[in-house]
Design a protein around this motif. Structure first.
Motif, PDB file in Angstrom:
ATOM      1  N   LYS A  40      43.035  48.534  48.616  1.00 16.47           N
ATOM      2  CA  LYS A  40      43.424  48.714  50.017  1.00 16.47           C
ATOM      3  C   LYS A  40      44.447  47.637  50.360  1.00 16.47           C
ATOM      4  N   PRO A  41      45.379  47.955  51.276  1.00 22.48           N
ATOM      5  CA  PRO A  41      46.408  46.974  51.628  1.00 22.48           C
ATOM      6  C   PRO A  41      45.809  45.763  52.353  1.00 22.48           C
ATOM      7  N   VAL A  42      46.330  44.583  51.999  1.00 21.93           N
ATOM      8  CA  VAL A  42      45.922  43.350  52.683  1.00 21.93           C
ATOM      9  C   VAL A  42      47.136  42.583  53.210  1.00 21.93           C
ATOM     10  N   ALA A  77      58.875  42.998  39.331  1.00 17.76           N
ATOM     11  CA  ALA A  77      58.605  41.906  38.399  1.00 17.76           C
ATOM     12  C   ALA A  77      57.138  41.953  37.997  1.00 17.76           C
ATOM     13  N   LYS A  78      56.871  41.520  36.777  1.00 19.17           N
ATOM     14  CA  LYS A  78      55.508  41.503  36.247  1.00 19.17           C
ATOM     15  C   LYS A  78      54.737  40.304  36.811  1.00 19.17           C
ATOM     16  N   LEU A  79      53.440  40.491  37.034  1.00 17.04           N
ATOM     17  CA  LEU A  79      52.580  39.389  37.456  1.00 17.04           C
ATOM     18  C   LEU A  79      52.368  38.433  36.289  1.00 17.04           C
ATOM     19  N   THR A  80      52.588  37.156  36.530  1.00 15.75           N
ATOM     20  CA  THR A  80      52.380  36.126  35.517  1.00 15.75           C
ATOM     21  C   THR A  80      51.602  34.991  36.169  1.00 15.75           C
ATOM     22  N   GLY A  81      50.840  34.268  35.424  1.00 18.15           N
ATOM     23  CA  GLY A  81      50.124  33.115  35.974  1.00 18.15           C
ATOM     24  C   GLY A  81      48.913  33.497  36.804  1.00 18.15           C
ATOM     25  N   ASN A  82      48.303  32.488  37.402  1.00 16.63           N
ATOM     26  CA  ASN A  82      47.072  32.657  38.169  1.00 16.63           C
ATOM     27  C   ASN A  82      47.326  33.233  39.561  1.00 16.63           C
ATOM     28  N   ALA A  83      46.298  33.845  40.127  1.00 15.04           N
ATOM     29  CA  ALA A  83      46.311  34.263  41.529  1.00 15.04           C
ATOM     30  C   ALA A  83      45.617  33.161  42.331  1.00 15.04           C
ATOM     31  N   ILE A  84      46.176  32.825  43.482  1.00 12.16           N
ATOM     32  CA  ILE A  84      45.639  31.765  44.331  1.00 12.16           C
ATOM     33  C   ILE A  84      45.178  32.403  45.633  1.00 12.16           C
ATOM     34  N   ILE A  85      43.903  32.202  45.949  1.00  5.49           N
ATOM     35  CA  ILE A  85      43.320  32.833  47.130  1.00  5.49           C
ATOM     36  C   ILE A  85      42.722  31.777  48.031  1.00  5.49           C
ATOM     37  N   GLN A  86      43.030  31.887  49.323  1.00  2.18           N
ATOM     38  CA  GLN A  86      42.402  31.022  50.315  1.00  2.18           C
ATOM     39  C   GLN A  86      41.531  31.905  51.201  1.00  2.18           C
ATOM     40  N   ASN A 128      32.975  34.832  52.563  1.00  2.00           N
ATOM     41  CA  ASN A 128      34.073  34.443  53.449  1.00  2.00           C
ATOM     42  C   ASN A 128      35.138  35.527  53.513  1.00  2.00           C
ATOM     43  N   LYS A 129      35.886  35.520  54.609  1.00  2.00           N
ATOM     44  CA  LYS A 129      36.986  36.474  54.731  1.00  2.00           C
ATOM     45  C   LYS A 129      38.250  35.900  54.096  1.00  2.00           C
ATOM     46  N   LEU A 130      39.158  36.790  53.732  1.00  2.51           N
ATOM     47  CA  LEU A 130      40.435  36.403  53.121  1.00  2.51           C
ATOM     48  C   LEU A 130      41.374  35.834  54.176  1.00  2.51           C
ATOM     49  N   LYS A 131      42.097  34.766  53.805  1.00  2.90           N
ATOM     50  CA  LYS A 131      43.138  34.218  54.675  1.00  2.90           C
ATOM     51  C   LYS A 131      44.526  34.405  54.063  1.00  2.90           C
ATOM     52  N   SER A 132      44.653  34.146  52.755  1.00  5.67           N
ATOM     53  CA  SER A 132      45.954  34.327  52.116  1.00  5.67           C
ATOM     54  C   SER A 132      45.782  34.598  50.629  1.00  5.67           C
ATOM     55  N   ILE A 133      46.801  35.250  50.064  1.00  5.76           N
ATOM     56  CA  ILE A 133      46.835  35.529  48.621  1.00  5.76           C
ATOM     57  C   ILE A 133      48.231  35.185  48.124  1.00  5.76           C
ATOM     58  N   PHE A 134      48.275  34.389  47.055  1.00 12.72           N
ATOM     59  CA  PHE A 134      49.531  34.045  46.401  1.00 12.72           C
ATOM     60  C   PHE A 134      49.412  34.368  44.919  1.00 12.72           C
ATOM     61  N   PHE A 135      50.525  34.734  44.314  1.00 18.62           N
ATOM     62  CA  PHE A 135      50.554  35.154  42.914  1.00 18.62           C
ATOM     63  C   PHE A 135      51.943  34.863  42.382  1.00 18.62           C
ATOM     64  N   ASN A 150      40.780  41.882  55.956  1.00 16.58           N
ATOM     65  CA  ASN A 150      40.448  40.537  55.477  1.00 16.58           C
ATOM     66  C   ASN A 150      38.995  40.381  55.032  1.00 16.58           C
ATOM     67  N   TYR A 151      38.148  41.368  55.249  1.00 16.95           N
ATOM     68  CA  TYR A 151      36.765  41.322  54.754  1.00 16.95           C
ATOM     69  C   TYR A 151      36.569  42.217  53.525  1.00 16.95           C
ATOM     70  N   ILE A 152      37.650  42.748  52.971  1.00 16.23           N
ATOM     71  CA  ILE A 152      37.551  43.714  51.879  1.00 16.23           C
ATOM     72  C   ILE A 152      36.797  43.164  50.669  1.00 16.23           C
ATOM     73  N   LEU A 153      37.134  41.962  50.212  1.00 19.77           N
ATOM     74  CA  LEU A 153      36.482  41.426  49.015  1.00 19.77           C
ATOM     75  C   LEU A 153      35.025  41.088  49.277  1.00 19.77           C
ATOM     76  N   SER A 154      34.756  40.519  50.442  1.00 20.46           N
ATOM     77  CA  SER A 154      33.377  40.193  50.816  1.00 20.46           C
ATOM     78  C   SER A 154      32.519  41.457  50.820  1.00 20.46           C
ATOM     79  N   ASN A 155      33.018  42.499  51.452  1.00 23.14           N
ATOM     80  CA  ASN A 155      32.263  43.753  51.528  1.00 23.14           C
ATOM     81  C   ASN A 155      32.085  44.390  50.154  1.00 23.14           C
TER      82      ASN A 155
END
Length: 178
Positions: A40-42, A77-86, A128-135, A150-155
């Motif tokens: 789902k879009p975030v 572009a291809k995803l490389t490296g870690n995903a950073i989630i706050q 917790n709810k999502l605040k930001s996602i970086f990749f 913003n509650y998608i992952l928690s749910n």
């Protein structure tokens, strides 16, 4: 009339509760069974959109985070490296990549990535709810503040039992039988 409204409310409310855990299952040719949610879009930016969902490998019990990046005006572009989630907690999360693919879906360029979820990540995201996602897209840090769902992952994580919870529940069952 009041009875009709009550009956409709009671019949609709349970559907909404159960639809939260509406997963799909795929039995892959390699013998692995995956249970997953549709992304789902975030994040919606002018040049790209980010969707996310939780996947569970039923064969191994491993949980992964799916990031789907739809390129609108940004070069694919291809995803490389870690995903950073706050999240709404004070703890940040850095997820290690497991799979990364760049592909066309319905004629549009999409980067897909699966990131490994550890027990600590599971606890933070579940509560917790999502605040930001970086990749990283080809080593360029990209991302933004979560603007919806913003509650998608928690749910979704509440629908899956974590590997440690599963072990603890099995231990309780063995202890109660003795």
């Amino acid at each position: 009339m009041k009875n009709l409204i009550f009956i409709l409310s009671v019949s609709i409310f349970p559907l909404k509760m159960f639809s939260q855990c509406n997963t799909q299952t795929t039995h892959r040719p390699d013998g692995v069974t995956m249970e997953y949610f549709q992304p789902k879009p975030v994040i919606r930016e002018t040049s790209y959109e980010v969707g996310t969902a939780i996947y569970k490998n039923r064969t191994t019990g491993d949980l992964t985070l799916n990031l789907s990046i739809l390129f609108k005006s940004k070069s694919p572009a291809k995803l490389t490296g870690n995903a950073i989630i706050q999240t709404s907690s004070n703890e940040g999360i850095e997820l290690r990549p497991v799979v990364s693919e760049l592909m066309k879906m319905n004629g549009r360029d999409v980067a897909l990535g699966l990131y490994s979820i550890t027990e600590r990540d599971y606890d933070v995201m579940k509560n917790n709810k999502l605040k930001s996602i970086f990749f990283y897209l080809e080593d360029e840090l990209t991302g933004a503040t979560v603007t919806e769902n913003n509650y998608i992952l928690s749910n979704q994580l509440k629908c899956f039992e974590s590997p440690i919870e599963k072990k603890t529940n099995c231990q309780r069952l063995r202890t109660s039988k003795n």
